[in-house]
Enzyme design. Structure first.
Site, PDB file in Angstrom:
ATOM      1  N   SER A  36     -12.078  20.174  -7.317  1.00 25.64           N
ATOM      2  CA  SER A  36     -11.944  18.814  -6.789  1.00 25.64           C
ATOM      3  C   SER A  36     -11.002  18.811  -5.581  1.00 25.64           C
ATOM      4  O   SER A  36     -11.285  19.478  -4.590  1.00 25.64           O
ATOM      5  CB  SER A  36     -11.482  17.881  -7.916  1.00 25.64           C
ATOM      6  OG  SER A  36     -11.647  16.539  -7.550  1.00 25.64           O
ATOM      7  N   ASP A  56     -21.295  14.354 -12.622  1.00 26.67           N
ATOM      8  CA  ASP A  56     -19.941  14.102 -12.126  1.00 26.67           C
ATOM      9  C   ASP A  56     -19.904  12.705 -11.502  1.00 26.67           C
ATOM     10  O   ASP A  56     -20.645  12.424 -10.556  1.00 26.67           O
ATOM     11  CB  ASP A  56     -19.620  15.166 -11.073  1.00 26.67           C
ATOM     12  CG  ASP A  56     -18.181  15.120 -10.588  1.00 26.67           C
ATOM     13  OD1 ASP A  56     -17.644  13.999 -10.439  1.00 26.67           O
ATOM     14  OD2 ASP A  56     -17.613  16.191 -10.344  1.00 26.67           O
ATOM     15  N   HIS A  97     -16.981  16.136 -14.443  1.00 30.36           N
ATOM     16  CA  HIS A  97     -15.900  16.581 -13.558  1.00 30.36           C
ATOM     17  C   HIS A  97     -14.767  17.285 -14.317  1.00 30.36           C
ATOM     18  O   HIS A  97     -13.738  17.589 -13.739  1.00 30.36           O
ATOM     19  CB  HIS A  97     -15.349  15.349 -12.822  1.00 30.36           C
ATOM     20  CG  HIS A  97     -14.572  15.658 -11.570  1.00 30.36           C
ATOM     21  ND1 HIS A  97     -15.144  16.236 -10.471  1.00 30.36           N
ATOM     22  CD2 HIS A  97     -13.266  15.481 -11.241  1.00 30.36           C
ATOM     23  CE1 HIS A  97     -14.237  16.395  -9.513  1.00 30.36           C
ATOM     24  NE2 HIS A  97     -13.085  15.949  -9.962  1.00 30.36           N
TER      25      HIS A  97
END
Lengths: 279, 279
Positions: free
Chosen positions: A149, A226, A259
């Site tokens: 991320s 995600d 995620h």
């Protein structure tokens, strides 16, 4: 430097450690994780740096990714820095989870009040790199970098700006273009100010255009479930930029994955093997 | 039952879930983790129950042990209960980390004020077992059990008292004889009172003597750098009891390993393979 060992756990025949030190770059005490595989007892080993995402510390990857098993097999060290300065207080540093503490974005802030401490790029690329090389049996010439991320953004931008150091790069659900997403524009405005010319050094898509990448293919995993994929992460922009720059990208869209570190742990083995093959 | 899904993450091709339900046994809302491997889409799969240690919830094993990878390969479900009742308040339930919240010790308390809620043995052996069998694609006839520390004690005592249910048992750093260690005597006194005759149903060494075990060898890993080994865990007492009862024990003393999940994660694969071979 005053390097202090904070934890040391035997893990898969190697040693999962946490160290702290006084950082000049960030002006505070920083922690980082270090996994030394069994092979490190016999000499310097190649290393994968892992940069974590928003809200994380050096602990998340250590405890949740399950990477030590494969690192032990491959003889790969793992270095996991924290995601922001710690132990200092700046007005506004804890009002949001996507800015300030735990959200350093791997930039060198130039705007007050952040410029004095939020220098995470310099911290990693200069200070921690030198420290790790000097103090541990790690072969700096065989360095790979990955992250998740915000940390995927960090890993790719550092690799693209320091290709003489980072020989192989990958990412999980990276923020592909902080200049073009809400998390990124908030952070870059806050740390660097409104002049978008200064932002480009921290944007993977812009760096692909300006600098290219002649290392091995960039390996990127992206969960299709995600929730941030279309608004913040934008793997489509990464694909476009790699195609335009002629940079080989192995982008794997993983059906059903979100995620979380359950996603990271499911595919971390592939990344370690990819990097080890190029180190 | 009012079963509610609290989380669902794709992980190694299967699904790591967290559920909550109203428990009759504990008189409160309980959570448990459930990992369903990919094979569960095609029918009922064997299951490993994991009982966690002091201070843990259903989350620790899920996030830290790295068990899903092997469970996905072997087609094994993982059920991870919480370690005590939650969401209720009893005077004294949070004054110590080794008694009350997070420290149910897998007993059915008989002493007030604990008797109304702290019935973790009954919760697992009757209520959650029936719930999991009724609601999920799990083959209750192929059940194994393992756990860590207090949960290792829980896994072994439940297996020894319910061998018709638990076909294979193992443990990491289990409390071998709660009747003979400070953690155990504190908990058993608190939950059951001073009559030590009532304690024997919750003591692995006593149960080995009174009931024996005709299942596959008990697999037990114990870190040699575990700070609790000599005072609380006492693998020597487990060895003696197994030898006296003629119960095969595979006790592996692991040099350098401590009491953490770094230790558990290093050897969990062996336990899953051991159990799968006997289910």
């Amino acid at each position: 430097m005053k390097l202090q060992k904070r934890a040391d756990h035997r893990c898969f025949g190697g040693s999962q450690q946490v160290w702290s030190h006084e950082s000049e770059a960030t002006g505070c005490t920083m922690r980082f994780g270090l996994y030394l595989p069994p092979q490190a007892a016999g000499g310097r080993v190649p290393v994968l740096w892992w940069l974590s995402g928003l809200t994380c510390t050096e602990e998340n990857f250590i405890t949740k990714a399950g990477a030590q098993r494969v690192a032990a097999e491959l003889g790969l060290a793992l270095v996991t820095p924290d995601t922001s300065p710690r132990g200092i207080t700046i007005a506004g540093d804890r009002e949001a989870w996507d800015f300030g503490l735990g959200a350093g974005f791997y930039v060198d802030a130039t705007r007050d009040p952040w410029a004095q401490h939020y220098r995470m790029r310099r911290y990693i690329v200069q200070e921690l790199r030198a420290l790790v090389q000097a103090e541990f049996p790690i072969d700096d010439a065989r360095t790979a970098m990955s992250g998740h991320s915000m940390g995927g953004h960090g890993a790719l931008t550092i690799a693209l700006t320091a290709p003489e150091w980072v020989r192989s790069a990958s990412a999980f659900a990276p923020i592909a273009s902080p200049m073009r997403c809400p998390w990124g524009t908030k952070a870059l405005t806050g740390y660097l100010g409104d002049d978008q010319a200064s932002w480009a050094a921290y944007d993977t898509t812009a760096l692909l255009q300006s600098r290219g990448w002649s290392g091995p293919p960039l390996l990127v995993d992206q969960g299709e479930a995600d929730p941030f994929v279309d608004t913040q992460l934008r793997p489509d922009l990464l694909e476009q930029a790699c195609a335009a720059a002629g940079v080989p990208l192995c982008l794997r869209r993983q059906a059903g994955y979100d995620h979380s570190y359950f996603f990271v742990s499911s595919f971390i083995e592939d990344h370690l093997r990819h990097h080890r093959a190029h180190l």
